[in-house]
Design an enzyme around this catalytic site. Sequence first.
Site, PDB file in Angstrom:
ATOM      1  N   HIS A   1       0.843  -1.204   0.000  1.00  0.00           N
ATOM      2  CA  HIS A   1       0.000   0.000   0.000  1.00  0.00           C
ATOM      3  C   HIS A   1       0.874   1.249   0.000  1.00  0.00           C
ATOM      4  O   HIS A   1       1.969   1.263   0.574  1.00  0.00           O
ATOM      5  CB  HIS A   1      -0.964   0.012   1.188  1.00  0.00           C
ATOM      6  CG  HIS A   1      -0.320   0.080   2.545  1.00  0.00           C
ATOM      7  ND1 HIS A   1      -0.039   1.272   3.177  1.00  0.00           N
ATOM      8  CD2 HIS A   1       0.091  -0.893   3.388  1.00  0.00           C
ATOM      9  CE1 HIS A   1       0.519   1.028   4.353  1.00  0.00           C
ATOM     10  NE2 HIS A   1       0.612  -0.283   4.502  1.00  0.00           N
TER      11      HIS A   1
ATOM     12  N   ASP B   1      -0.348   4.468   0.904  1.00  0.00           N
ATOM     13  CA  ASP B   1      -0.731   5.520   1.856  1.00  0.00           C
ATOM     14  C   ASP B   1       0.083   5.370   3.140  1.00  0.00           C
ATOM     15  O   ASP B   1       0.670   4.317   3.406  1.00  0.00           O
ATOM     16  CB  ASP B   1      -2.220   5.458   2.175  1.00  0.00           C
ATOM     17  CG  ASP B   1      -2.608   4.231   2.994  1.00  0.00           C
ATOM     18  OD1 ASP B   1      -2.193   3.118   2.620  1.00  0.00           O
ATOM     19  OD2 ASP B   1      -3.326   4.375   4.009  1.00  0.00           O
TER      20      ASP B   1
ATOM     21  N   ASP C   1       6.354   1.931   6.082  1.00  0.00           N
ATOM     22  CA  ASP C   1       5.057   1.259   6.078  1.00  0.00           C
ATOM     23  C   ASP C   1       4.127   2.028   5.137  1.00  0.00           C
ATOM     24  O   ASP C   1       3.522   2.999   5.552  1.00  0.00           O
ATOM     25  CB  ASP C   1       4.499   1.228   7.500  1.00  0.00           C
ATOM     26  CG  ASP C   1       3.159   0.527   7.617  1.00  0.00           C
ATOM     27  OD1 ASP C   1       2.755  -0.152   6.658  1.00  0.00           O
ATOM     28  OD2 ASP C   1       2.523   0.673   8.679  1.00  0.00           O
TER      29      ASP C   1
ATOM     30  N   GLU D   1      -4.837   1.653   3.032  1.00  0.00           N
ATOM     31  CA  GLU D   1      -4.720   0.487   3.907  1.00  0.00           C
ATOM     32  C   GLU D   1      -4.680   0.898   5.367  1.00  0.00           C
ATOM     33  O   GLU D   1      -5.224   0.199   6.233  1.00  0.00           O
ATOM     34  CB  GLU D   1      -3.450  -0.297   3.548  1.00  0.00           C
ATOM     35  CG  GLU D   1      -3.311  -1.652   4.240  1.00  0.00           C
ATOM     36  CD  GLU D   1      -2.583  -1.600   5.589  1.00  0.00           C
ATOM     37  OE1 GLU D   1      -2.531  -2.635   6.275  1.00  0.00           O
ATOM     38  OE2 GLU D   1      -2.069  -0.508   5.958  1.00  0.00           O
ATOM     39  N   GLU D   2      -4.050   2.037   5.649  1.00  0.00           N
ATOM     40  CA  GLU D   2      -3.873   2.475   7.033  1.00  0.00           C
ATOM     41  C   GLU D   2      -5.178   2.840   7.727  1.00  0.00           C
ATOM     42  O   GLU D   2      -5.229   2.933   8.947  1.00  0.00           O
ATOM     43  CB  GLU D   2      -2.903   3.654   7.096  1.00  0.00           C
ATOM     44  CG  GLU D   2      -1.474   3.324   6.664  1.00  0.00           C
ATOM     45  CD  GLU D   2      -0.752   2.406   7.632  1.00  0.00           C
ATOM     46  OE1 GLU D   2      -1.363   1.976   8.630  1.00  0.00           O
ATOM     47  OE2 GLU D   2       0.423   2.105   7.376  1.00  0.00           O
TER      48      GLU D   2
ATOM     49  N   ASP E   1       4.426  -6.276   3.741  1.00  0.00           N
ATOM     50  CA  ASP E   1       3.951  -5.254   4.672  1.00  0.00           C
ATOM     51  C   ASP E   1       4.292  -5.588   6.114  1.00  0.00           C
ATOM     52  O   ASP E   1       3.677  -5.055   7.040  1.00  0.00           O
ATOM     53  CB  ASP E   1       2.429  -5.084   4.506  1.00  0.00           C
ATOM     54  CG  ASP E   1       1.889  -3.815   5.140  1.00  0.00           C
ATOM     55  OD1 ASP E   1       2.682  -2.895   5.418  1.00  0.00           O
ATOM     56  OD2 ASP E   1       0.675  -3.746   5.372  1.00  0.00           O
TER      57      ASP E   1
ATOM     58  N   HIS F   1       4.539   4.343  12.115  1.00  0.00           N
ATOM     59  CA  HIS F   1       3.525   5.344  12.494  1.00  0.00           C
ATOM     60  C   HIS F   1       4.053   6.415  13.440  1.00  0.00           C
ATOM     61  O   HIS F   1       3.258   7.061  14.136  1.00  0.00           O
ATOM     62  CB  HIS F   1       2.284   4.687  13.127  1.00  0.00           C
ATOM     63  CG  HIS F   1       1.572   3.715  12.247  1.00  0.00           C
ATOM     64  ND1 HIS F   1       0.345   3.176  12.574  1.00  0.00           N
ATOM     65  CD2 HIS F   1       1.900   3.198  11.042  1.00  0.00           C
ATOM     66  CE1 HIS F   1      -0.032   2.353  11.612  1.00  0.00           C
ATOM     67  NE2 HIS F   1       0.904   2.354  10.667  1.00  0.00           N
TER      68      HIS F   1
END
Length: 411
Positions: A81, A83, A144, A178-179, A201, A383
Amino acid sequence: MITKYDLIKRFTSYVTIDTESDPTSDTTPSTAKQWVLANALVKELIEIGMSEVTIDTNGYVMATLPGNVDALVPTIGFISHYDTSPDFTGANVKPQVVEDYDGGDIVLNKDENIILSPKDFDDLLMYKGQTLITTDGTTLLGADDKAGIAEIISAMEYLLKHPEIKHGQIRVGFTPDEEIGRGAHKFDVKKFDADWAYTMDGSQVGELEYENFNAAGAVVTIQGKIVHPGYAKGKMVNSMYIAMDYINSLPRLETPEHTEGREGFFHLHNMKGEVDCTRLQYIIRDHNKVHFEARKEMMQKLADELNVQYGSDRVSVEIKDQYFNMREKIEPVMHIVDIAEQAMKKAGIKPLIKPIRGGTDGSQLSYMGLPCPNIFAGGHNFHGRFEYVPVESMQKAIEVIVNIAQLVAEK
């Protein structure tokens, strides 16, 4: 395999594009800025020589590497992903490259005294002597899952440049959002047309995951009654006090900060309250389906008990399932996990097979008919400002992708 310089250049070109997703948006992608990287990926896939490169109206990017063997072999896929999480800003990312990491503190931002230290993150010591890519302490990095994208594209480029390596048809896919739990929602599994796939991932080198949480979201609404506090006796009902009763009645040690492995939890992640109305937002997680259902029942039962106590329907609970444990869909086709495990061993990596304490696009895709275990992408501390990725881990991920392609062609 791809050089460090080329891999760093590719990866940093991705992370400097802000692709933060937005859970309050109802569009796909949820933010317009995600289109910038999505369109750039389309251009890059064409430039390296991929076939059938497409991007649909929802920002899903797909491409094909045609097979180069005469035998009929399965079509496999690799998915990541693009995003980044809204948990921490992804705007103006300034990646820093730390060559030959010495095992000590890394000053991310001297002015703000932000330090990435093995005293806080001892996994750093696994990468002594390697090249790390970090943040400047003011943003997340975006490994990520832009590390996964860089690895997939690099592996496809390597296979294109080395036709002597035999492989079947390979499909690649890059998803938005995805997040915020929507990465697979509009993924066209029929169009992707693969027998199975792998999401790139995961975190540290060796991670191989085929089971994840069953997940649900819950909103608990408590209705109170507001009157003038000077004349409130026997009339006022303070919703925040009832909310406290609700919170304290759930098992206190069954929360994220007290659980690990396959242990499930209730996570209160947002609350907003006034006398007249309080809302609690929870996520519910458990690897075991029976325990998962019991958690949802517990939340409703608690609401019912408080309604009896306070004499009316003051507490309501709305629970929505989000995704389920993909183990149920992977176990019947365990050979796809075995292939990934063999690919890691071939690359000199010890596989770390463990449950995901979260979810990936693969968990939803598996229930949509595309079995999809998860493989490491190499990053750590996702994150947040302390996110980093070793370049050598990314190189190993590329090697694993190439090995999987070879092994499938040999079966």
